[in-house]
Design a protein around this motif. Structure first.
Motif, mmCIF file in Angstrom:
data_model
loop_
_atom_site.group_PDB
_atom_site.id
_atom_site.type_symbol
_atom_site.label_atom_id
_atom_site.label_comp_id
_atom_site.label_asym_id
_atom_site.label_seq_id
_atom_site.Cartn_x
_atom_site.Cartn_y
_atom_site.Cartn_z
ATOM 1 N N VAL A 1 35.621 50.440 25.463
ATOM 2 C CA VAL A 1 35.799 49.122 26.002
ATOM 3 C C VAL A 1 36.898 48.654 25.222
ATOM 4 C CG1 VAL A 1 35.434 47.002 26.907
ATOM 5 C CG2 VAL A 1 33.920 48.918 27.402
ATOM 6 N N ALA A 2 36.606 48.413 23.858
ATOM 7 C CA ALA A 2 37.458 47.580 23.083
ATOM 8 C C ALA A 2 39.125 48.077 22.817
ATOM 9 C CB ALA A 2 36.752 47.278 21.688
ATOM 10 N N THR A 3 39.241 49.760 22.482
ATOM 11 C CA THR A 3 40.172 49.994 22.352
ATOM 12 C C THR A 3 41.115 50.393 23.894
ATOM 13 O OG1 THR A 3 39.200 52.247 22.332
ATOM 14 C CG2 THR A 3 39.904 51.167 20.134
ATOM 15 N N ASP A 4 40.104 50.455 24.837
ATOM 16 C CA ASP A 4 40.714 50.784 26.006
ATOM 17 C C ASP A 4 41.551 49.440 26.527
ATOM 18 O OD1 ASP A 4 41.191 52.387 28.496
ATOM 19 O OD2 ASP A 4 40.327 50.735 29.530
ATOM 20 N N LEU A 5 41.085 48.268 26.038
ATOM 21 C CA LEU A 5 41.640 46.892 26.832
ATOM 22 C C LEU A 5 42.976 46.739 26.027
ATOM 23 C CD1 LEU A 5 38.411 44.473 26.534
ATOM 24 C CD2 LEU A 5 39.802 45.526 28.528
ATOM 25 N N SER B 1 30.112 64.178 35.941
ATOM 26 C CA SER B 1 31.330 63.661 36.331
ATOM 27 C C SER B 1 31.468 62.442 37.242
ATOM 28 C CB SER B 1 32.331 64.741 36.609
ATOM 29 O OG SER B 1 31.770 65.552 37.944
ATOM 30 N N PRO B 2 30.211 62.397 38.179
ATOM 31 C CA PRO B 2 30.127 61.114 39.081
ATOM 32 C C PRO B 2 29.619 60.147 38.441
ATOM 33 C CG PRO B 2 28.379 62.629 39.639
ATOM 34 C CD PRO B 2 29.184 63.344 38.723
ATOM 35 N N LEU B 3 29.415 59.962 37.389
ATOM 36 C CA LEU B 3 29.003 58.874 36.662
ATOM 37 C C LEU B 3 29.861 58.169 35.755
ATOM 38 C CD1 LEU B 3 25.224 60.428 35.765
ATOM 39 C CD2 LEU B 3 26.076 59.083 37.881
ATOM 40 N N VAL B 4 31.150 58.370 35.646
ATOM 41 C CA VAL B 4 31.949 58.070 34.730
ATOM 42 C C VAL B 4 33.238 57.228 35.255
ATOM 43 C CG1 VAL B 4 31.147 59.779 33.071
ATOM 44 C CG2 VAL B 4 33.402 60.134 34.541
ATOM 45 N N TRP B 5 33.207 57.145 36.708
ATOM 46 C CA TRP B 5 34.409 56.883 37.100
ATOM 47 C C TRP B 5 34.969 55.039 36.818
ATOM 48 C CZ3 TRP B 5 29.827 55.579 39.770
ATOM 49 C CH2 TRP B 5 29.811 54.239 40.147
ATOM 50 N N ALA B 6 34.268 54.359 36.345
ATOM 51 C CA ALA B 6 34.547 53.260 36.216
ATOM 52 C C ALA B 6 35.137 52.762 34.745
ATOM 53 C CB ALA B 6 33.290 52.101 36.404
ATOM 54 N N HIS B 7 35.154 53.770 33.900
ATOM 55 C CA HIS B 7 35.815 53.618 32.776
ATOM 56 C C HIS B 7 37.481 53.402 32.878
ATOM 57 C CE1 HIS B 7 36.358 58.051 32.632
ATOM 58 N NE2 HIS B 7 37.695 57.548 32.149
ATOM 59 N N HIS B 8 37.716 53.902 34.015
ATOM 60 C CA HIS B 8 39.067 53.490 34.491
ATOM 61 C C HIS B 8 39.667 52.348 34.866
ATOM 62 C CE1 HIS B 8 40.427 57.883 34.708
ATOM 63 N NE2 HIS B 8 39.177 57.997 34.921
ATOM 64 N N MET B 9 38.467 51.267 34.934
ATOM 65 C CA MET B 9 38.544 49.949 35.634
ATOM 66 C C MET B 9 38.219 48.845 34.431
ATOM 67 S SD MET B 9 36.990 50.997 39.142
ATOM 68 C CE MET B 9 36.985 49.595 39.629
ATOM 69 N N PHE B 10 38.250 49.190 33.277
ATOM 70 C CA PHE B 10 37.607 48.214 32.456
ATOM 71 C C PHE B 10 38.599 46.865 32.600
ATOM 72 C CE2 PHE B 10 35.775 51.655 29.322
ATOM 73 C CZ PHE B 10 34.561 51.563 30.082
ATOM 74 N N THR B 11 40.000 46.957 32.716
ATOM 75 C CA THR B 11 40.522 45.666 32.738
ATOM 76 C C THR B 11 40.794 45.092 34.258
ATOM 77 O OG1 THR B 11 42.570 46.985 33.273
ATOM 78 C CG2 THR B 11 42.109 46.487 30.940
ATOM 79 N N GLY C 1 28.910 43.653 32.851
ATOM 80 C CA GLY C 1 27.648 44.200 32.586
ATOM 81 C C GLY C 1 27.811 45.848 32.850
ATOM 82 N N LEU C 2 28.923 46.226 33.635
ATOM 83 C CA LEU C 2 29.089 47.676 33.881
ATOM 84 C C LEU C 2 29.808 48.326 32.958
ATOM 85 C CD1 LEU C 2 30.195 47.325 37.612
ATOM 86 C CD2 LEU C 2 27.922 48.029 36.681
ATOM 87 N N HIS C 3 30.305 47.578 31.822
ATOM 88 C CA HIS C 3 31.320 48.050 30.688
ATOM 89 C C HIS C 3 30.420 49.198 29.948
ATOM 90 C CE1 HIS C 3 34.628 44.783 30.899
ATOM 91 N NE2 HIS C 3 34.570 45.378 31.885
ATOM 92 N N ALA C 4 29.225 48.662 29.611
ATOM 93 C CA ALA C 4 28.545 49.486 28.604
ATOM 94 C C ALA C 4 27.938 50.697 29.175
ATOM 95 C CB ALA C 4 27.397 48.696 27.833
#
Length: 606
Positions: free
Chosen positions: A432-436, A354-364, A370-373
Motif C-alpha cells: 500500500v505505502a509504495t503503491d500510493l 487470482s480471484p482474491l487479489v483484485w483490489a490491490h489495483h484500487m488502493f487509491t 480496512g480492505l487494504h491490508a
C-alpha cells in the motif's frame, strides 16, 4: 475468399435490417427517432449473426438446427484459412496470423506515442488523439496477450500433445475464432464515430459520457469475451476427455497444464467483465444508473467488477507463457522438468488465489481502508505459487545440458530475465505505502510491460522458433534467429528499464506530456523503442521468409519426446493414424529405458 465476402455481405445486410431498418420501422410506427449509437448497438447483433452465417456457420452447423442437411465447408490449400474450417491446426494458425498482425498494428501505435513523448511540450498528434491512440493500443494489445498463445499455440498444439484427433467441439472452436474479426473491425470502426479515450479499463464516469465509439468498444470487448469463454470451455473438456490411452494427468506436457489452468480462469471470470461493460451500455442506452453518478450510481462498483476479472486475466495471459518457457527449457536442457508436480501446483495455486487479489489495483480509489491490508496479503501470497514455477525453470536449467539455440535464448534468458524484473517490481505495487506513490506513473507502465511483453511476448517468440518446423514444415535461419534475440532483448530492456526511473520521478502515464526535466530520458526511450520495433519487424519478416522459402525441416529436428514431434511436420489431418499409447513421463531425458509414448503403425484402428 468467397466465404469471407459472403460473410461481409450478409453481415452488412443484417446490420441494415436490424439497425437502420428497425429504426425506420419504429419511427414509421410513431416511435422516437433513434440516436446513431442506438442504431449501431441494436444493429450489431444482426450484423454479427449475418457475418457468422455467411462465413460458413450456416452451412456447416446451423442448417442442422432446422432439420436440413449440413454442408461441411471444404476448401483446398490456403483457401481453407478463409473458411469455417474445423481443423484445430488451421484454427491455430488463423489465431496466430491474426494476432501477430494486430500485435504489429498496436506496436505501430506505441511508436506513434513515443514520437509524441520524445520531446516535452510539442504536440505531434494532439492531446485528444494521443489518448485515443493510447486507448486503442491498450485494448488491442490486451486482446493479443489473451489470445495469441492460448488461442494460437493452444489450438494447434494441445490436441497433438495429448494424442487427440481434434478439439472436443470443433465447430465451437471455429466459431470462437470467427468471432474475432468483428472485434477488430469494431475497435477500428469506433474511431469513425468519436473513438474512445478511456484506456482499456473503460472506467465510468468517462466511459458513460464518451461518444458512440465507446459503445462499439463495449460491443467489441463483450464479443471477444464470448470467444474467450467458448475457447476456455473447449480446452478444459478436450484435456479432460480426449487424452490418449496412458496419458494420465501426471504425464501431461507442462504446456498443456498451463493451457488447462488459463482456460479455467478464462471461462470462469470473463463474464464478469462482460457484465460490467453491459451495465455501462445500459446506463448509456436506456438511462439506467449502475455507475452513473448523477443518477445515484456507483462508479467505484465498476472498478471492483472490472478488476475481479482483469487481474485473473493477467494470469490468462501469462500462464500459457509459463508453459511455453518450461516446455522449451526442458527440451533444450535435455533433462526432466525439475519439480514438475510443484510447477503444476504453482499453476493451480495461481488459479486459486487470482480471484482474491483484485483490489490491490484500487488502493487509491477511495475504497474502505480496512480492505487494504487483506488485499496486500493476498497479492503478496500469489508470489508463492508463481515462485514455484520460476524455481522449476531455474532447477531445470541448473541440472541440464543446455542447447542454446534461438528458442532457448528467448525462453531461458529473455523470458526469465524479464519476468524476474516484472515480478520483483510488482511487490512495490502490491504494498500500500509504495503503491500510493507509484500509482498511475510510468513505474506501473514498465512493470506491466515487463510482465506481459517481457514475459509473454518473449515466450511467444520462443514458441514460434521452437515449433516453427512443426507449424510450417520448414526451418528458420538459426544465425538470424540468434541475432534477432539479442537485438530485441537489448532494445527491449533499453526501452523499459528507464521507465522505472521516469515513474519514480513522477511521470504520469496516459498523458502526452511531462516536465522538461525528464526530456533526456524520454528521448532515449523513444530511440530505443524504434530500435525495438525494427528488431521485431526483422524477426517477423525473417520467419515469414523462412515459411515460404526456408529449408524443409525434419519431422523432429529437436529430437524431442512429446507427441507433437512424433508425427510429420506439418501434421496430417486428424493427427495420428491411430491413438498413441502413452507409457511414461513427457521428458524422459537421461533415463535409459524410459520413453513417453509408443506410436501406432499407419493404418491402425482409431
Amino acid at each position: 475468399m468467397r466465404f469471407v465476402l459472403r460473410g461481409l455481405t450478409w453481415g452488412a445486410l443484417g446490420y441494415l435490417g436490424g439497425g437502420p431498418g428497425l429504426a425506420a420501422l419504429v419511427r414509421w410506427l410513431g416511435g422516437p427517432a433513434w440516436r446513431l449509437e442506438t442504431v449501431l448497438t441494436v444493429g450489431y447483433p444482426f450484423a454479427l449473426a449475418g457475418w457468422l452465417a455467411g462465413i460458413g456457420l450456416w452451412d456447416a452447423w446451423a442448417r442442422g438446427w432446422f432439420g436440413l442437411a449440413v454442408r461441411p465447408v471444404h476448401a483446398p490449400g490456403w483457401r481453407r484459412y478463409f473458411t469455417f474450417c474445423t481443423d484445430h491446426k488451421v484454427i491455430g494458425l488463423q489465431y496466430l496470423v491474426t494476432f501477430v498482425g494486430l500485435f504489429l498494428l498496436a506496436g505501430a501505435m506505441a511508436l506513434l506515442m513515443r514520437v509524441e513523448l520524445a520531446w516535452p511540450g510539442r504536440s505531434v498528434v494532439g492531446p485528444a488523439a494521443f489518448n485515443q491512440i493510447m486507448s486503442l493500443h491498450g485494448i488491442v494489445m490486451i486482446a493479443v496477450a489473451v489470445a495469441v498463445v492460448l488461442g494460437g499455440l493452444g489450438n494447434y498444439l494441445v490436441p497433438l500433445m495429448i494424442g487427440a484427433p481434434d478439439m472436443a467441439f470443433p465447430r465451437v472452436n471455429a466459431l470462437s475464432y470467427w468471432l474475432v474479426p468483428p472485434v477488430a473491425l469494431l475497435l477500428l470502426g469506433a474511431q469513425l464515430v468519436g473513438g474512445f479515450n478511456t484506456g482499456w479499463t473503460a472506467y465510468p464516469p468517462l466511459s458513460e459520457i464518451n461518444p458512440a465509439g465507446q459503445a462499439l468498444f463495449i460491443l467489441a470487448v463483450v464479443t471477444f469475451g464470448l470467444s474467450s469463454i467458448l475457447g476456455g470451455i473447449n480446452f478444459v473438456v478436450t484435456i479432460a476427455r480426449l487424452r490418449a490411452p496412458g496419458m494420465t494427468w501426471g504425464r501431461l506436457p507442462i504446456f498443456v497444464w498451463s493451457v488447462f489452468a488459463a482456460s479455467l480462469l478464462s471461462f470462469t471470470f470473463t463474464q464478469y467483465l462482460a457484465a460490467a461493460l453491459l451495465m455501462v451500455l445500459l446506463d448509456r442506452q436506456v438511462g439506467m444508473a449502475f455507475f452513473h453518478f448523477a443518477r445515484q450510481g456507483t462508479p467505484l462498483l465498476y472498478q471492483h467488477v472490472f478488476w475481479f476479472y482483469s487481474h485473473p486475466a493477467v494470469y490468462i495471459m501469462i500462464l500459457p507463457a509459463f508453459g511455453v518457457a518450461l516446455e522449451v527449457i526442458a527440451h533444450s536442457a535435455r533433462t526432466p522438468l525439475y519439480a514438475y508436480r510443484w510447477a503444476v501446483g504453482g499453476f493451480l495455486g495461481i488459479v486459486g488465489l487470482s480471484p482474491l487479489v483484485w483490489a490491490h489495483h484500487m488502493f487509491t480509489s477511495g475504497m474502505r481502508e480496512g480492505l487494504h491490508a487483506p488485499f496486500l496479503v493476498t497479492t503478496e501470497a500469489i508470489s508463492v505459487p508463481t515462485g514455484l514455477v520460476f524455481l522449476s525453470a531455474l532447477g531445470t536449467l541448473w541440472r541440464g545440458r543446455l542447447w542454446l539455440r534461438t528458442p532457448m535464448l528467448f525462453a531461458g534468458v529473455g523470458f526469465l530475465w524479464n519476468f524476474l524484473i516484472g515480478g520483483l517490481t510488482g511487490i512495490f505495487n502490491a504494498d500500500v505505502a509504495t503503491d500510493l506513490h507509484l500509482h498511475d506513473t510510468y513505474f506501473v507502465v514498465s512493470h506491466f510491460h515487463y510482465t506481459i511483453v517481457g514475459g509473454e511476448i518473449f515466450a511467444l517468440f520462443a514458441a514460434l522458433y521452437y515449433w516453427f518446423p512443426k507449424l510450417t514444415g520448414r526451418m528458420y535461419h538459426e544465425r538470424l534467429g540468434r541475432l534477432h534475440f539479442w537485438w530485441i532483448f537489448l532494445a527491449y530492456n533499453a526501452t523499459f528499464l528507464p521507465m522505472f526511473w521516469l515513474g519514480l520521478h513522477g511521470m504520469n502515464r496516459r498523458i502526452g506530456d511531462y516536465p522538461p526535466a525528464l526530456a533526456g530520458v524520454n528521448l532515449f526511450v523513444s530511440v530505443a523503442a524504434f530500435l525495438l520495433g525494427a528488431g521485431v519487424l526483422a524477426a517477423v519478416a525473417s520467419l515469414g521468409q523462412a515459411w515460404v522459402r526456408g529449408q524443409r525441416a525434419a519431422a523432429n529436428p529437436w529430437q524431442a519426446t512429446t507427441l507433437e514431434w512424433q508425427v510429420p511436420s506439418p501434421p496430417p489431418e486428424h493427427n495420428f493414424p491411430a491413438p498413441p499409447q502413452v507409457v511414461g513421463p513427457p521428458y524422459p531425458y537421461g533415463q535409459p529405458g524410459l520413453r513417453h509414448a509408443v506410436m501406432p503403425a499407419a493404418g491402425g484402428d482409431r
